[in-house]
Design an enzyme around this catalytic site. Sequence first.
Site, PDB file in Angstrom:
ATOM      1  N   GLU A 257     -11.001 -45.649  51.412  1.00 22.28           N
ATOM      2  CA  GLU A 257     -10.552 -44.495  52.195  1.00 22.28           C
ATOM      3  C   GLU A 257      -9.078 -44.240  51.868  1.00 22.28           C
ATOM      4  O   GLU A 257      -8.220 -45.047  52.210  1.00 22.28           O
ATOM      5  CB  GLU A 257     -10.703 -44.774  53.697  1.00 22.28           C
ATOM      6  CG  GLU A 257     -10.260 -43.585  54.522  1.00 22.28           C
ATOM      7  CD  GLU A 257     -10.267 -43.827  56.034  1.00 22.28           C
ATOM      8  OE1 GLU A 257      -9.852 -44.905  56.482  1.00 22.28           O
ATOM      9  OE2 GLU A 257     -10.666 -42.902  56.755  1.00 22.28           O
TER      10      GLU A 257
ATOM     11  N   THR B 119      -8.733 -52.545  61.828  1.00 20.84           N
ATOM     12  CA  THR B 119      -8.265 -52.826  63.192  1.00 20.84           C
ATOM     13  C   THR B 119      -9.452 -52.867  64.148  1.00 20.84           C
ATOM     14  O   THR B 119      -9.461 -53.672  65.089  1.00 20.84           O
ATOM     15  CB  THR B 119      -7.250 -51.757  63.659  1.00 20.84           C
ATOM     16  OG1 THR B 119      -6.257 -51.603  62.654  1.00 20.84           O
ATOM     17  CG2 THR B 119      -6.572 -52.163  64.948  1.00 20.84           C
ATOM     18  N   GLY B 120     -10.448 -52.046  63.908  1.00 19.91           N
ATOM     19  CA  GLY B 120     -11.633 -52.029  64.765  1.00 19.91           C
ATOM     20  C   GLY B 120     -12.304 -53.394  64.842  1.00 19.91           C
ATOM     21  O   GLY B 120     -12.772 -53.815  65.907  1.00 19.91           O
TER      22      GLY B 120
ATOM     23  N   LYS C 264      -2.888 -45.691  75.404  1.00 21.38           N
ATOM     24  CA  LYS C 264      -1.802 -46.053  74.491  1.00 21.38           C
ATOM     25  C   LYS C 264      -1.892 -45.224  73.213  1.00 21.38           C
ATOM     26  O   LYS C 264      -2.828 -45.375  72.427  1.00 21.38           O
ATOM     27  CB  LYS C 264      -1.899 -47.536  74.109  1.00 21.38           C
ATOM     28  CG  LYS C 264      -0.713 -47.996  73.261  1.00 21.38           C
ATOM     29  CD  LYS C 264      -0.993 -49.309  72.561  1.00 21.38           C
ATOM     30  CE  LYS C 264      -1.613 -49.133  71.204  1.00 21.38           C
ATOM     31  NZ  LYS C 264      -0.761 -48.450  70.218  1.00 21.38           N
TER      32      LYS C 264
ATOM     33  N   GLY D 145      -9.294 -45.674  65.282  1.00 23.56           N
ATOM     34  CA  GLY D 145      -8.346 -46.140  64.272  1.00 23.56           C
ATOM     35  C   GLY D 145      -9.100 -46.647  63.061  1.00 23.56           C
ATOM     36  O   GLY D 145     -10.248 -46.249  62.813  1.00 23.56           O
ATOM     37  N   SER D 146      -8.477 -47.532  62.330  1.00 26.32           N
ATOM     38  CA  SER D 146      -9.077 -47.972  61.066  1.00 26.32           C
ATOM     39  C   SER D 146     -10.181 -49.001  61.304  1.00 26.32           C
ATOM     40  O   SER D 146     -10.221 -49.682  62.335  1.00 26.32           O
ATOM     41  CB  SER D 146      -7.992 -48.571  60.172  1.00 26.32           C
ATOM     42  OG  SER D 146      -7.455 -49.715  60.799  1.00 26.32           O
TER      43      SER D 146
ATOM     44  N   GLU E  76     -14.283 -45.859  67.093  1.00 29.59           N
ATOM     45  CA  GLU E  76     -14.356 -44.711  66.169  1.00 29.59           C
ATOM     46  C   GLU E  76     -13.457 -45.052  64.997  1.00 29.59           C
ATOM     47  O   GLU E  76     -12.232 -45.048  65.125  1.00 29.59           O
ATOM     48  CB  GLU E  76     -13.864 -43.436  66.879  1.00 29.59           C
ATOM     49  CG  GLU E  76     -14.731 -43.011  68.051  1.00 29.59           C
ATOM     50  CD  GLU E  76     -16.046 -42.365  67.622  1.00 29.59           C
ATOM     51  OE1 GLU E  76     -16.276 -42.184  66.420  1.00 29.59           O
ATOM     52  OE2 GLU E  76     -16.847 -42.045  68.521  1.00 29.59           O
TER      53      GLU E  76
ATOM     54  N   CYS F 166     -10.312 -38.513  59.663  1.00 26.88           N
ATOM     55  CA  CYS F 166     -11.378 -39.504  59.462  1.00 26.88           C
ATOM     56  C   CYS F 166     -12.561 -38.863  58.756  1.00 26.88           C
ATOM     57  O   CYS F 166     -13.225 -39.507  57.947  1.00 26.88           O
ATOM     58  CB  CYS F 166     -11.784 -40.115  60.793  1.00 26.88           C
ATOM     59  SG  CYS F 166     -12.222 -38.900  62.041  1.00 26.88           S
TER      60      CYS F 166
HETATM   61  P1  NAD Z   1      -4.817 -48.137  63.083  1.00 29.31           P
HETATM   62  O1  NAD Z   1      -6.084 -48.898  63.186  1.00 29.31           O
HETATM   63  O2  NAD Z   1      -3.716 -48.691  62.274  1.00 29.31           O
HETATM   64  O3  NAD Z   1      -4.195 -47.889  64.533  1.00 29.31           O
HETATM   65  C1  NAD Z   1      -4.904 -47.227  65.560  1.00 29.31           C
HETATM   66  C2  NAD Z   1      -4.336 -47.635  66.897  1.00 29.31           C
HETATM   67  O4  NAD Z   1      -4.570 -49.025  67.116  1.00 29.31           O
HETATM   68  C3  NAD Z   1      -2.824 -47.432  67.054  1.00 29.31           C
HETATM   69  O5  NAD Z   1      -2.555 -47.015  68.380  1.00 29.31           O
HETATM   70  C4  NAD Z   1      -2.286 -48.841  66.826  1.00 29.31           C
HETATM   71  O6  NAD Z   1      -1.038 -49.057  67.465  1.00 29.31           O
HETATM   72  C5  NAD Z   1      -3.370 -49.694  67.458  1.00 29.31           C
HETATM   73  N1  NAD Z   1      -3.495 -51.053  66.943  1.00 29.31           N
HETATM   74  C6  NAD Z   1      -3.035 -51.552  65.766  1.00 29.31           C
HETATM   75  N2  NAD Z   1      -3.406 -52.839  65.646  1.00 29.31           N
HETATM   76  C7  NAD Z   1      -4.119 -53.151  66.767  1.00 29.31           C
HETATM   77  C8  NAD Z   1      -4.788 -54.327  67.204  1.00 29.31           C
HETATM   78  N3  NAD Z   1      -4.809 -55.444  66.479  1.00 29.31           N
HETATM   79  N4  NAD Z   1      -5.422 -54.283  68.387  1.00 29.31           N
HETATM   80  C9  NAD Z   1      -5.451 -53.157  69.121  1.00 29.31           C
HETATM   81  N5  NAD Z   1      -4.833 -52.017  68.761  1.00 29.31           N
HETATM   82  C10 NAD Z   1      -4.177 -52.015  67.587  1.00 29.31           C
HETATM   83  O7  NAD Z   1      -5.256 -46.688  62.600  1.00 29.31           O
HETATM   84  P2  NAD Z   1      -4.312 -45.458  62.227  1.00 29.31           P
HETATM   85  O8  NAD Z   1      -3.650 -45.785  60.924  1.00 29.31           O
HETATM   86  O9  NAD Z   1      -3.503 -45.081  63.402  1.00 29.31           O
HETATM   87  O10 NAD Z   1      -5.399 -44.299  62.005  1.00 29.31           O
HETATM   88  C11 NAD Z   1      -6.003 -44.042  60.780  1.00 29.31           C
HETATM   89  C12 NAD Z   1      -7.408 -44.604  60.735  1.00 29.31           C
HETATM   90  O11 NAD Z   1      -8.131 -44.139  61.866  1.00 29.31           O
HETATM   91  C13 NAD Z   1      -8.196 -44.132  59.533  1.00 29.31           C
HETATM   92  O12 NAD Z   1      -8.962 -45.208  59.038  1.00 29.31           O
HETATM   93  C14 NAD Z   1      -9.116 -43.067  60.106  1.00 29.31           C
HETATM   94  O13 NAD Z   1     -10.287 -42.821  59.370  1.00 29.31           O
HETATM   95  C15 NAD Z   1      -9.389 -43.610  61.461  1.00 29.31           C
HETATM   96  N6  NAD Z   1      -9.785 -42.547  62.373  1.00 29.31           N
HETATM   97  C16 NAD Z   1     -11.071 -42.529  62.841  1.00 29.31           C
HETATM   98  C17 NAD Z   1     -11.484 -41.500  63.677  1.00 29.31           C
HETATM   99  C18 NAD Z   1     -12.890 -41.430  64.196  1.00 29.31           C
HETATM  100  O14 NAD Z   1     -13.123 -40.681  65.138  1.00 29.31           O
HETATM  101  N7  NAD Z   1     -13.833 -42.174  63.643  1.00 29.31           N
HETATM  102  C19 NAD Z   1     -10.577 -40.503  64.037  1.00 29.31           C
HETATM  103  C20 NAD Z   1      -9.282 -40.567  63.548  1.00 29.31           C
HETATM  104  C21 NAD Z   1      -8.894 -41.609  62.729  1.00 29.31           C
END
Ligand code: NAD
Length: 477
Positions: A375, A226-227, A171, A222-223, A244, A278
């Site tokens: 961040e 959310t993680g 996704k 992702g963030s 991640e 990130c």
């Molecule tokens: P996000 O957490 O908002 O979303 C990431 C993904 O999760 C999207 O596909 C979103 O639709 C999905 N999502 C949202 N809520 C969810 C939930 N409750 N359950 C499951 N999935 C859900 O992150 P973003 O804004 O897309 O990305 C930016 C963040 O990602 C920044 O904090 C950045 O540092 C981090 N990031 C980390 C890495 C890494 O490798 N560590 C790489 C890139 C980005």
Amino acid sequence: MEFNGTYRMLIGGEFVAGSATFDVINPATEEAIASAPDATQTDLDAAVVAARKAFPGWAGTPIEARKAKLNALGDAIFANLDGFTRLLTSEQGKPHHEAQGECMGAGYWLKAFTALDLPETVNEDSDERISITRHVPLGVVGAIAPWNFPMILAMFKVAPALLAGNTMVLKPSPFTPLSTLKFAELAAEILPAGVLNVITGGDSLGPWMTAHPGFDKISFTGSTQTGRRVMASAAPTLKRVTLELGGNDAAIVMPDVDVEKIAEQLFWAAFTNNGQICIATKRMYIHKDIYEPLRDAIVAYAKTVKVGDGSEQGTQIGPINNSQQYARVLELIQDARDKGYTFLTGGEKAEVPGYFVPITILDNPPEDSRIVQEEQFGPVLPLIRFDDYDDVIARANASDYGLGGSVWGSDEDKAFELAQRIQSGTVWVNETQHLSPLAAFGGMKQSGVGVEGGLEGLLEYTATQTLVRRKKAAFVS
Ligand code: NAD
């Protein structure tokens, strides 16, 4: 492949338009450029069923044949590089050269990962028994990707998961689903039905996936916020997770660098992809002996950089990807203005269409300011003065994040010594953001759980199994 504006999901080898769609916005214009399918729970169920059905066949396919498919997928991205590049710029905002670099990286990742193999360890080979530990695929992986690097970060998951013999439901972010949906068209031609399924949808789809009992593992990028939700949601069914997450990387600049030569490199450590990385440098600690000249050199370089629509010739920095992130970055800038911090550049909103924020650099804001502690994930960088190494290491480590970090200095041994004291998953000396498919990458502390890349990353898509075979058992005739 045709880049003709048609976007469908891939479920069990079939293209599915979905019963509803959502708009995808070009962040440089704020105009809708396409619509993507909005998956229902029934679509998700169908994708999980298809992946589960495909699993025994794919897991039983010899690893060399699986590698050949990953190589073919990588080649197919390279064969369609121009289309992917333009599409990625239009949905993500990044300039063409960066979009092209990302797509090439995605193809490269799929191919380079095939250098890895699943090891077997012989624990005992005696007259009595042979005992072997091996690594077997987990089953169906749910992969959830963010919007900052939609193509390559998806491949960070596809390559190891499929190489290890798992099947997948992938996704992308609702802000950047299009290039992943086009990638699904390549997968439909190359992979057996159901091995890779791609579904797109709104805010409910991710939580449906993490709670779904049909997944054996969730691989999430992702963030951090959310993680935490992903981990909680995966707990009732004890799904494996790789997370991640976010970072607040510190760069530490020693006094013996050549100020004029390093300024441009340090600028891009923070501002590549508009700061939406990130592992971007998110706070830059500069030794007091060179603080003023280096600050001035970075600001002088920043003033030469062209911000604009990523599809235009010469653009070096594009817009923020989406309205939510745009609002967050503006909020952090406003907080810095309200507190009276000194802006060296930027600090205003750009009065043009699109989610544009001028390059913003702050002069030595307090350590406990939001712009230093949080961040920002945008084109805003605090420069911070330091004069003592123990103190700066303590400040770099005083964070819940621990993703990356860097140390810059002509005394390479001293820089390397300092690097080893930073509590982060990756620390670079005299460069930054270099990642390899063959090296583990992940976050310490609240920047993540587990790693992607390298043998360690590959093994996260496996279960460890020990097989013990008794030799010459008394009852064997
Ligand atoms: P996000 O957490 O908002 O979303 C990431 C993904 O999760 C999207 O596909 C979103 O639709 C999905 N999502 C949202 N809520 C969810 C939930 N409750 N359950 C499951 N999935 C859900 O992150 P973003 O804004 O897309 O990305 C930016 C963040 O990602 C920044 O904090 C950045 O540092 C981090 N990031 C980390 C890495 C890494 O490798 N560590 C790489 C890139 C980005």
